[in-house]
Design an enzyme around this catalytic site. Structure first.
Site, mmCIF file in Angstrom:
data_model
loop_
_atom_site.group_PDB
_atom_site.id
_atom_site.type_symbol
_atom_site.label_atom_id
_atom_site.label_comp_id
_atom_site.label_asym_id
_atom_site.label_seq_id
_atom_site.Cartn_x
_atom_site.Cartn_y
_atom_site.Cartn_z
ATOM 1 N N LYS A 38 -32.431 44.056 24.077
ATOM 2 C CA LYS A 38 -32.480 42.751 23.416
ATOM 3 C C LYS A 38 -31.478 42.631 22.265
ATOM 4 C CE LYS A 38 -34.391 38.720 22.665
ATOM 5 N NZ LYS A 38 -34.003 37.672 23.627
ATOM 6 N N GLU B 251 -24.166 29.563 31.213
ATOM 7 C CA GLU B 251 -25.467 30.119 30.827
ATOM 8 C C GLU B 251 -26.347 30.344 32.065
ATOM 9 O OE1 GLU B 251 -26.613 31.552 28.402
ATOM 10 O OE2 GLU B 251 -28.775 31.348 28.436
ATOM 11 N N ARG C 131 -36.198 46.540 23.131
ATOM 12 C CA ARG C 131 -34.927 46.924 22.505
ATOM 13 C C ARG C 131 -34.196 48.016 23.283
ATOM 14 N NH1 ARG C 131 -34.674 45.060 17.128
ATOM 15 N NH2 ARG C 131 -32.922 46.452 16.855
ATOM 16 N N ASN D 261 -30.914 54.926 15.959
ATOM 17 C CA ASN D 261 -30.393 53.765 16.677
ATOM 18 C C ASN D 261 -28.958 53.571 16.210
ATOM 19 O OD1 ASN D 261 -29.873 51.257 17.817
ATOM 20 N ND2 ASN D 261 -30.980 50.128 16.231
ATOM 21 N N GLY D 262 -28.009 53.426 17.142
ATOM 22 C CA GLY D 262 -26.612 53.226 16.757
ATOM 23 C C GLY D 262 -25.728 54.283 17.380
ATOM 24 N N HIS E 41 -8.243 25.454 41.483
ATOM 25 C CA HIS E 41 -7.114 26.305 41.095
ATOM 26 C C HIS E 41 -7.329 27.764 41.504
ATOM 27 C CE1 HIS E 41 -5.289 22.953 39.020
ATOM 28 N NE2 HIS E 41 -6.464 22.711 38.446
ATOM 29 N N GLU F 109 -28.123 38.614 34.786
ATOM 30 C CA GLU F 109 -28.893 39.614 34.042
ATOM 31 C C GLU F 109 -30.301 39.782 34.588
ATOM 32 O OE1 GLU F 109 -29.686 38.995 29.818
ATOM 33 O OE2 GLU F 109 -29.828 36.851 30.099
ATOM 34 N N TRP G 4 -31.993 53.082 24.263
ATOM 35 C CA TRP G 4 -30.975 52.482 25.133
ATOM 36 C C TRP G 4 -29.811 53.450 25.046
ATOM 37 C CZ3 TRP G 4 -25.931 50.603 24.738
ATOM 38 C CH2 TRP G 4 -25.500 49.788 25.788
ATOM 39 N N CYS H 60 -32.273 50.383 21.071
ATOM 40 C CA CYS H 60 -33.189 51.406 20.575
ATOM 41 C C CYS H 60 -34.188 50.771 19.601
ATOM 42 C CB CYS H 60 -32.511 52.563 19.870
ATOM 43 S SG CYS H 60 -31.407 53.498 20.927
ATOM 44 N N LYS I 3 -27.778 34.023 33.178
ATOM 45 C CA LYS I 3 -29.205 34.270 33.400
ATOM 46 C C LYS I 3 -29.421 34.914 34.763
ATOM 47 C CE LYS I 3 -31.043 33.169 29.677
ATOM 48 N NZ LYS I 3 -29.893 33.811 29.111
HETATM 49 O O1 M6R Z 1 -29.095 38.538 19.149
HETATM 50 P P1 M6R Z 1 -27.882 37.783 19.610
HETATM 51 O O2 M6R Z 1 -28.124 36.327 19.775
HETATM 52 O O3 M6R Z 1 -26.683 38.052 18.726
HETATM 53 O O4 M6R Z 1 -27.538 38.383 21.033
HETATM 54 C C1 M6R Z 1 -26.361 38.021 21.709
HETATM 55 C C2 M6R Z 1 -26.415 38.416 23.166
HETATM 56 O O5 M6R Z 1 -26.536 39.797 23.297
HETATM 57 C C3 M6R Z 1 -27.583 37.743 23.896
HETATM 58 O O6 M6R Z 1 -27.517 36.356 23.784
HETATM 59 C C4 M6R Z 1 -27.599 38.117 25.394
HETATM 60 O O7 M6R Z 1 -26.457 37.615 26.012
HETATM 61 C C5 M6R Z 1 -28.868 37.592 26.055
HETATM 62 N N1 M6R Z 1 -29.689 38.681 26.459
HETATM 63 C C6 M6R Z 1 -28.626 36.792 27.282
HETATM 64 O O8 M6R Z 1 -29.817 36.289 27.792
#
Ligand code: M6R
Length: 657
Positions: A652, A526, A27, A104-105, A549, A533, A78, A2, A530
């Site tokens: 984000k 990672e 956000r 937000n929250g 395994h 997502e 969100w 949010c 990527k």
């Molecule tokens: O703001 P932060 O680094 O704490 O966020 C952590 C994760 O939410 C963030 O890295 C998320 O996994 C990314 N969107 C991945 O690309």
């Protein structure tokens, strides 16, 4: 999670809110809404879906200015409680329609509060937790009007709502009372309401009869103030108002801020005035714009050499010591460390996994890496000699923040690695090292991942230095080599066309597997994250040795498998093993895509596609091997016609647990 903007000043509040929301949309983008107070009215517009839907709604009316007024607020959502519908979009109002709230929250006790409100006749129109706040404000404005002013600050006990005490809905008390800064009825009502709320929240509220103020509050969720000339802004982050002012103020935990044209007053929830910490934002509006790129993600991938160089700049003092940013710990505290925990989420967690290899290698301290969301629930063994490193781009990730709080309660020392000045996690920590990557707007972390890896390496070297495990000249040599990495990153980015082409050709693939060993394993994780997502594709990362395994059963003819090969020079034993692993998946029909350093000829016969990166030392290799994987995911998602800046269901900054 949010995005929030509030405004009071001389400009069109609608314009300020819309521009702010454009910058905050990363956000959350399930719905958006705006409220403006002007000409004796409170006008609200809100729509499910992306901000473009709201903009369309606003442009459809006949009026040149559909929402006149210079006090207002905007919200991009969100969804948590209630689906992404028009009715659940913020702002929400009370029974009288005079009060508007954005949030937000998560308000954890909202069900009980809602039942109390409904029992005395309040009618709630949405499924959200937020709407109870509007109705509670309606109640408390009645109580504030009825109570002697002096009694208010002492009355900190949450009280149930009773009919006849302002609890029942009705015309409500007018908030249009002139008041000393910090004692506006809307401010006092919000203080009282916040005392009743459980959970995490940033709230911004308006009253139809009070165009002179916009009031905000926060607990465990971000809120920052922008201080302009004759105007003030309340926002989730500075990007919302950076086009208007670079002067900002932090709002602490459990505080309420009353913003007027001529300044702001901060109080705690009991009404005591407190000082907010002012600071100057060291980047400008241009840094948070696309700068000619079609997507922020593409821009941010290309900004990585600069982000890395900025993070590393000035880290070595003239006497050869590594420099952190804020150190509220003594050198002795670091010397006393006997165990390290790293807590983080998502991409930041992967940076932490890479750090483990370096920290253990350089310091000989045991280092555990843990997903922040799990950390405090399993009662980890922590004491004064434990160093907890919390990694977070936003500095607001609630899972990480809660892990930090837990660690400090257990007396552990906490060092934050963070990209956002003034955010909560660094404020709650004992020491901070900032990744100076500039604003990252694309939901997928790219440049901040590189910044986090570099910062972790610096922390590893710092620990090794203060503990005397590495000599000053050894540390300086490592830092010097690190400082050459931005150049290698630049060169790597310049040669990624083959992976782009390959990604486009795999747009219809059903799944991709990623394999790595040593630091290549977190890089594989990672790469898989990527792809999940951004391209909504099934992707998994595995340690290459673990495949046999179980996961090897997933291999079928044609399945793309990306392998991050270690250097044949530094880790020859590992290299031999991964060559065997490549052959194992190839023998079962997989299509092998190998990321290998220049000069590694051994992998050539086994790679259906070979992606070259410059040679570097093993512990620094993730700074280059991650790049093709970022580009691969981005390009494949674009080939599927997806929005790489705002992938579905994500936001984000994740400020809920
Ligand atoms: O703001 P932060 O680094 O704490 O966020 C952590 C994760 O939410 C963030 O890295 C998320 O996994 C990314 N969107 C991945 O690309």
């Amino acid at each position: 999670m949010c995005g929030i903007i509030g405004y009071v000043g001389d400009q069109s509040a609608l314009d300020v809110a819309l521009n702010g929301l454009r910058r905050l949309e990363y956000r959350g983008y399930d719905s958006s809404g705006i409220a403006v107070v002007g000409a004796g009215a409170l006008r609200i517009a809100r729509r499910a879906g992306k901000l473009a839907n709201l903009e369309k709604l606003l442009s459809e009316g006949a009026e040149a200015d559909p929402m006149p007024g210079t006090t207002g607020m905007g919200h991009t959502r969100w969804a948590t409680h209630g689906g992404p519908t028009d009715a659940n979009a913020h702002p929400h109002t009370d029974c009288t329609g005079a009060i508007a709230v954005i949030h937000n929250g998560i308000i954890e006790n909202f069900a009980a509060l809602r039942a109390e409100l409904e029992a005395v006749g309040h009618e709630l129109a949405s499924e959200t937790d937020t709407e109870v706040v509007a109705h509670l404000l309606e109640v408390e404005l009645g109580n504030v009007a009825a109570a002697p002013a002096a009694a208010v600050p002492e009355d900190v006990t949450p009280r149930p709502i009773r009919p006849g005490t302002g609890g029942a809905p009705g015309p409500g008390a007018s908030a249009n009372l002139t008041a000393e800064p910090g004692t506006h009825p809307l401010t006092m009502a919000l203080q009282r309401v916040c005392r009743r709320l459980e959970g995490a929240f940033t709230l911004v509220v308006l009253h139809r009869d009070s165009p002179e103020v916009v009031v905000g509050a926060r607990r465990n969720s971000p809120l920052v103030v922008g201080l302009g000339a004759g105007e003030a802004f309340l926002a989730s982050d500075v990007s919302a108002f950076i086009a208007h002012t670079r002067e900002a103020m932090e709002i602490g935990q459990d505080q309420v801020v009353e913003a007027r044209r001529d300044g702001v007053t901060v109080t705690d929830f009991a009404g005591e005035v407190v000082e907010g910490r002012r600071y100057h934002v060291d980047w400008d509006a241009g840094a948070a714009e696309k700068g000619g790129y079609p997507y922020f993600m593409l821009k941010e991938i290309n900004e990585q050499p600069t982000a890395l160089a900025d993070t590393l700049r000035g880290r070595l003092s003239t006497d050869g010591a590594i420099v952190l940013d804020e150190e509220r710990l003594s050198v002795q505290d670091f010397r006393d460390v006997d165990k390290v925990f790293i807590v983080a989420c998502g991409t930041a967690y992967h940076a932490g996994l890479i750090a483990k290899y370096a920290i253990e290698h350089w310091t000989r301290l045991p280092c555990e890496v843990e997903m922040a969301s799990e950390f405090r629930y399993r009662d980890p063994v922590l004491d004064r000699s434990t160093l907890v490193i919390a990694i977070s781009q936003s500095g607001e990730t609630l899972d990480t923040l809660m892990a930090v709080k837990h660690a400090r309660e257990q007396k552990a020392r906490v060092l934050a690695i963070c990209n956002t000045n003034g955010s909560t996690i660094p404020r709650e920590s004992d020491a901070v090292l900032y990744t100076r990557c500039g604003p990252e707007v694309g939901v997928a972390s790219t440049k901040t991942f590189l910044g986090q890896v570099a910062a972790c390496l610096l922390v590893g070297l710092y620990l090794a230095q203060v503990r005397g495990v590495l000599y000053g000249d050894e540390v300086a040599a490592y830092v010097e080599r690190l400082q050459r990495m931005p150049d290698l990153v630049e060169r790597t980015l310049g040669r990624l066309e083959p992976i782009r082409e390959l990604a486009r050709s795999l747009a219809d693939a059903k799944a991709v597997l990623f394999l790595g060993r040593h630091v290549g394993y977190p890089v594989a994780l990672e790469g898989a994250l990527k792809l999940k997502e951004l391209a909504y594709m099934h992707a998994e990362g595995f340690p290459a040795g673990e495949l046999k395994h179980g996961p090897i059963a997933l291999i079928e003819p044609g399945l793309p498998v990306i392998i991050v090969a270690p250097s044949p020079r530094g880790r020859a034993h590992l290299h031999g093993k991964i060559v065997s692993n490549i052959q194992e998946v190839r023998a079962r029909g997989a299509r092998t895509i190998v990321i290998a350093e220049d000069g590694d000829v051994v992998v050539e016969p086994y790679a259906d596609h070979l992606i070259r990166v410059p040679a570097t030392s093993s512990l620094f290799a993730p700074l280059v091997t991650t790049l093709p994987l970022q580009v691969f995911a981005c390009e494949l998602a674009l080939a599927r016609g997806l929005d790489v800046d705002q992938p579905r269901n994500l936001a984000k900054s994740v400020t809920v647990e």
